[in-house]
Design an enzyme around this catalytic site. Structure first.
Site, PDB file in Angstrom:
ATOM      1  N   LYS A 262       0.830  -1.199   0.000  1.00  0.00           N
ATOM      2  CA  LYS A 262       0.000   0.000   0.000  1.00  0.00           C
ATOM      3  C   LYS A 262       0.876   1.266   0.000  1.00  0.00           C
ATOM      4  O   LYS A 262       2.092   1.180   0.226  1.00  0.00           O
ATOM      5  CB  LYS A 262      -0.915  -0.032   1.238  1.00  0.00           C
ATOM      6  CG  LYS A 262      -1.901  -1.212   1.241  1.00  0.00           C
ATOM      7  CD  LYS A 262      -2.798  -1.156   2.477  1.00  0.00           C
ATOM      8  CE  LYS A 262      -3.787  -2.307   2.497  1.00  0.00           C
ATOM      9  NZ  LYS A 262      -4.729  -2.204   3.648  1.00  0.00           N
TER      10      LYS A 262
ATOM     11  N   TYR B 247     -12.309  -3.090  -3.440  1.00  0.00           N
ATOM     12  CA  TYR B 247     -12.816  -3.053  -2.059  1.00  0.00           C
ATOM     13  C   TYR B 247     -14.345  -3.029  -2.003  1.00  0.00           C
ATOM     14  O   TYR B 247     -14.910  -2.550  -1.005  1.00  0.00           O
ATOM     15  CB  TYR B 247     -12.233  -1.846  -1.317  1.00  0.00           C
ATOM     16  CG  TYR B 247     -10.792  -2.035  -0.857  1.00  0.00           C
ATOM     17  CD1 TYR B 247     -10.437  -3.088   0.002  1.00  0.00           C
ATOM     18  CD2 TYR B 247      -9.792  -1.155  -1.246  1.00  0.00           C
ATOM     19  CE1 TYR B 247      -9.129  -3.259   0.431  1.00  0.00           C
ATOM     20  CE2 TYR B 247      -8.480  -1.322  -0.808  1.00  0.00           C
ATOM     21  CZ  TYR B 247      -8.149  -2.372   0.035  1.00  0.00           C
ATOM     22  OH  TYR B 247      -6.853  -2.541   0.475  1.00  0.00           O
TER      23      TYR B 247
ATOM     24  N   ASN C 286      -1.771  -0.307   7.137  1.00  0.00           N
ATOM     25  CA  ASN C 286      -1.146  -1.560   7.554  1.00  0.00           C
ATOM     26  C   ASN C 286      -0.290  -2.218   6.471  1.00  0.00           C
ATOM     27  O   ASN C 286      -0.126  -3.430   6.452  1.00  0.00           O
ATOM     28  CB  ASN C 286      -2.220  -2.510   8.088  1.00  0.00           C
ATOM     29  CG  ASN C 286      -3.344  -2.708   7.084  1.00  0.00           C
ATOM     30  OD1 ASN C 286      -3.193  -2.336   5.915  1.00  0.00           O
ATOM     31  ND2 ASN C 286      -4.438  -3.304   7.508  1.00  0.00           N
TER      32      ASN C 286
ATOM     33  N   HIS D 126      -1.818  -5.631   1.415  1.00  0.00           N
ATOM     34  CA  HIS D 126      -3.085  -6.342   1.198  1.00  0.00           C
ATOM     35  C   HIS D 126      -2.748  -7.740   0.711  1.00  0.00           C
ATOM     36  O   HIS D 126      -1.804  -7.920  -0.057  1.00  0.00           O
ATOM     37  CB  HIS D 126      -3.924  -5.636   0.127  1.00  0.00           C
ATOM     38  CG  HIS D 126      -5.036  -6.508  -0.401  1.00  0.00           C
ATOM     39  ND1 HIS D 126      -6.241  -6.596   0.253  1.00  0.00           N
ATOM     40  CD2 HIS D 126      -5.102  -7.370  -1.449  1.00  0.00           C
ATOM     41  CE1 HIS D 126      -7.010  -7.476  -0.399  1.00  0.00           C
ATOM     42  NE2 HIS D 126      -6.338  -7.942  -1.436  1.00  0.00           N
TER      43      HIS D 126
ATOM     44  N   GLU E 274      -9.474 -10.453  -7.696  1.00  0.00           N
ATOM     45  CA  GLU E 274      -8.544  -9.332  -7.505  1.00  0.00           C
ATOM     46  C   GLU E 274      -7.408  -9.361  -8.534  1.00  0.00           C
ATOM     47  O   GLU E 274      -6.958  -8.312  -8.993  1.00  0.00           O
ATOM     48  CB  GLU E 274      -7.987  -9.370  -6.074  1.00  0.00           C
ATOM     49  CG  GLU E 274      -9.073  -9.096  -5.037  1.00  0.00           C
ATOM     50  CD  GLU E 274      -8.628  -9.335  -3.601  1.00  0.00           C
ATOM     51  OE1 GLU E 274      -7.449  -9.715  -3.373  1.00  0.00           O
ATOM     52  OE2 GLU E 274      -9.456  -9.128  -2.690  1.00  0.00           O
TER      53      GLU E 274
HETATM   54  P1  IDP Z   1      -7.546  -7.027   5.533  1.00  0.00           P
HETATM   55  O1  IDP Z   1      -6.736  -6.038   4.723  1.00  0.00           O
HETATM   56  O2  IDP Z   1      -6.786  -7.490   6.734  1.00  0.00           O
HETATM   57  O3  IDP Z   1      -8.124  -8.132   4.714  1.00  0.00           O
HETATM   58  P2  IDP Z   1     -10.216  -5.863   5.559  1.00  0.00           P
HETATM   59  O4  IDP Z   1     -11.221  -6.111   6.626  1.00  0.00           O
HETATM   60  O5  IDP Z   1     -10.429  -6.507   4.236  1.00  0.00           O
HETATM   61  O6  IDP Z   1      -8.770  -6.198   6.153  1.00  0.00           O
HETATM   62  O7  IDP Z   1     -10.163  -4.276   5.365  1.00  0.00           O
HETATM   63  C1  IDP Z   1      -9.496  -3.698   4.266  1.00  0.00           C
HETATM   64  C2  IDP Z   1      -8.622  -2.569   4.773  1.00  0.00           C
HETATM   65  O8  IDP Z   1      -9.458  -1.529   5.312  1.00  0.00           O
HETATM   66  C3  IDP Z   1      -7.699  -2.937   5.928  1.00  0.00           C
HETATM   67  O9  IDP Z   1      -6.491  -3.535   5.512  1.00  0.00           O
HETATM   68  C4  IDP Z   1      -7.472  -1.603   6.594  1.00  0.00           C
HETATM   69  O10 IDP Z   1      -6.541  -0.820   5.867  1.00  0.00           O
HETATM   70  C5  IDP Z   1      -8.851  -0.969   6.464  1.00  0.00           C
HETATM   71  N1  IDP Z   1      -9.722  -1.254   7.626  1.00  0.00           N
HETATM   72  C6  IDP Z   1     -10.377  -2.411   7.912  1.00  0.00           C
HETATM   73  N2  IDP Z   1     -11.108  -2.333   9.019  1.00  0.00           N
HETATM   74  C7  IDP Z   1     -10.935  -1.069   9.471  1.00  0.00           C
HETATM   75  C8  IDP Z   1     -11.448  -0.368  10.620  1.00  0.00           C
HETATM   76  O11 IDP Z   1     -12.224  -0.887  11.433  1.00  0.00           O
HETATM   77  N3  IDP Z   1     -11.037   0.919  10.770  1.00  0.00           N
HETATM   78  C9  IDP Z   1     -10.194   1.529   9.893  1.00  0.00           C
HETATM   79  N4  IDP Z   1      -9.701   0.920   8.804  1.00  0.00           N
HETATM   80  C10 IDP Z   1     -10.051  -0.376   8.596  1.00  0.00           C
HETATM   81 MG    MG Z   2      -9.529  -7.997   3.135  1.00  0.00          MG
END
Ligand code: IDP
Ligand code: MG
Length: 146
Positions: free
Chosen positions: A11, A51, A118, A121, A132
């Site tokens: 990212k 997304y 984070n 992805h 994807e």
């Molecule tokens: P993942 O990347 O671990 O699969 P997902 O639930 O698919 O997590 O969410 C996509 C991205 O959205 C996450 O990597 C993070 O950057 C962001 N995200 C997910 N949940 C939250 C939240 O509760 N607050 C803020 N950002 C979030």
């Molecule tokens: Mg995800």
């Protein structure tokens, strides 16, 4: 054998912090093969498709904006059970509680932003991976004309 392919993104925070090499090193050190790789600037349409499952959530707009805030690196990794394996390498979504030893646990933290930054992805299932990869590497699945 359960040979799989997964979509991995570094990212914008990962590119900005010069962590592309470290992410790639961890994928390679684990023994997965990188079979496609590019740096790109993702547009809104592509990210909204990627997304789509998060549309309507409070972090959706911040997520789409953040993912457009700089270049990203998209790659396809291949290996036996690579989908599950990379998710383990990445660590859980929240970098504060992601296990040390994982990419997110070692290299990321909560910055207090609306969207969690984070670093990476990784596709979460074979269906997601196929979908994807088609979004980010459409050139690989285009049917060649005659
Ligand atoms: P993942 O990347 O671990 O699969 P997902 O639930 O698919 O997590 O969410 C996509 C991205 O959205 C996450 O990597 C993070 O950057 C962001 N995200 C997910 N949940 C939250 C939240 O509760 N607050 C803020 N950002 C979030
Ligand atoms: Mg995800």
């Amino acid at each position: 054998m359960n040979l799989e392919r997964t979509l991995i993104l570094v990212k914008p925070d990962g590119v900005r912090r010069n962590l592309v090499g470290q992410v790639i090193s961890r994928i390679e050190a684990k023994g997965y093969a990188i079979v496609a790789l590019k740096m790109m600037h993702a547009d809104r349409q592509l990210l909204a498709a990627h997304y789509a499952e998060h549309e309507g959530k409070v972090f959706f707009e911040p997520l789409i904006e953040f993912m457009q805030s700089g270049p990203i690196v998209a790659l396809i990794a291949e290996g036996n059970r690579v989908i599950e394996g990379f998710r383990k390498l990445a660590g859980t979504t929240d970098p504060t509680t992601a296990e040390p030893g994982t990419i997110r646990g070692d290299l990321a933290r909560d910055q207090g932003t609306k969207v969690v930054q984070n670093l990476v992805h990784g596709s979460d299932s074979p269906e997601s991976a196929e979908r994807e990869i088609a979004i980010f590497f459409s050139e690989l699945s285009e049917v060649k004309g005659n």
